[in-house]
Scaffold this motif. Structure first.
Motif, short mmCIF file in Angstrom:
data_model
loop_
_atom_site.label_atom_id
_atom_site.label_comp_id
_atom_site.label_asym_id
_atom_site.label_seq_id
_atom_site.Cartn_x
_atom_site.Cartn_y
_atom_site.Cartn_z
N GLU A 66 -73.33 71.87 131.72
CA GLU A 66 -74.78 71.70 131.92
C GLU A 66 -75.06 70.49 132.80
O GLU A 66 -75.90 70.55 133.70
CB GLU A 66 -75.48 71.55 130.56
N GLY A 70 -76.72 70.43 136.48
CA GLY A 70 -77.86 69.55 136.76
C GLY A 70 -77.63 68.69 137.99
O GLY A 70 -78.52 68.53 138.83
N TRP A 103 -83.37 76.19 142.88
CA TRP A 103 -83.92 76.22 141.52
C TRP A 103 -83.63 77.55 140.84
O TRP A 103 -83.26 77.58 139.66
CB TRP A 103 -85.43 75.97 141.55
N GLY A 106 -80.07 77.67 139.83
CA GLY A 106 -79.86 76.74 138.73
C GLY A 106 -80.35 77.28 137.40
O GLY A 106 -79.68 77.15 136.37
N ARG A 110 -78.09 78.10 134.14
CA ARG A 110 -78.40 77.53 132.82
C ARG A 110 -78.57 78.61 131.77
O ARG A 110 -78.16 78.45 130.63
CB ARG A 110 -79.63 76.64 132.91
N GLY A 132 -79.48 67.60 131.11
CA GLY A 132 -79.18 68.21 132.40
C GLY A 132 -80.34 68.08 133.38
O GLY A 132 -80.14 67.84 134.57
N PHE A 133 -81.57 68.22 132.87
CA PHE A 133 -82.75 68.08 133.72
C PHE A 133 -82.88 66.63 134.19
O PHE A 133 -83.24 66.38 135.34
CB PHE A 133 -84.00 68.54 132.96
N THR A 136 -80.58 66.21 137.01
CA THR A 136 -81.14 66.84 138.20
C THR A 136 -82.13 65.90 138.88
O THR A 136 -82.05 65.67 140.10
CB THR A 136 -81.85 68.15 137.83
#
Length: 173
Positions: A66, A70, A103, A106, A110, A132-133, A136
């Motif tokens: 993860e 990210g 995105w 991604g 995820r 993970g966000f 990012t």
């Protein structure tokens, strides 16, 4: 915080961040660009359920995947964003269609990681998604600030992925 609250925080922050990227935005290298990702990471790491207590190795592996996703999304998002210096020296950035593709990939990855965890019978907490966000956002902001600093005193756009490539020729029917 409960999983529902974490999920709502993730959705709210993602909506704000993505919404802001759809329009041109000033990049300020002196601003605390790392603050929001650090806050999200601290909130995520405070949660006790980030790793499944019965499957520590497997859940740690999925958490690492993860985080890697990210980091990759953040880098891809930053490099596909258009960055330019206005004549007055202000640095601007705006996401592109390629950023939207990053995105989409991604999110699909995820979902795949979540599905793999569910298939393995792992308890998955929203803290891993939040971490993970945060990764990012941290990588994206760092790369954009780095790109903006390279444009100080320059009035041409910074290269994005695909710049310099000839556009596809369209055959008219």
């Amino acid at each position: 915080m409960s999983g529902l609250v974490n999920a709502l925080v993730i959705v709210a922050v993602a909506a704000i961040v993505i919404g802001r990227q759809l329009r041109p935005r000033v990049i300020k290298a002196d601003r605390r660009w790392w603050l929001l990702p650090v806050i999200l990471a601290v909130v995520a790491l405070r949660e006790p359920g980030i790793l499944d207590s019965h499957h520590r190795t497997e859940s740690a592996t999925l958490l690492a995947v993860e985080l890697f996703i990210g980091l990759a999304i953040g880098a891809g998002w930053a490099w596909t964003s258009r960055v330019w210096a206005a004549p007055d020296g202000v640095i601007w950035a705006k996401s592109t269609k390629a950023s939207a593709a990053v995105w989409a990939v991604g999110i699909a990855l995820r979902i795949g990681v979540f599905g793999l965890g569910a298939a393995l019978g792992l308890h998955q907490d929203s803290s891993a998604l939040m971490l993970g966000f945060a990764a990012t956002l941290l990588v994206r902001a760092g790369v954009l600030v780095w790109r903006a600093q390279s444009l100080q005193g320059v009035s041409r756009p910074a290269p994005t992925y695909g710049d310099g490539m000839p556009s596809a020729w369209k055959e008219h029917a």
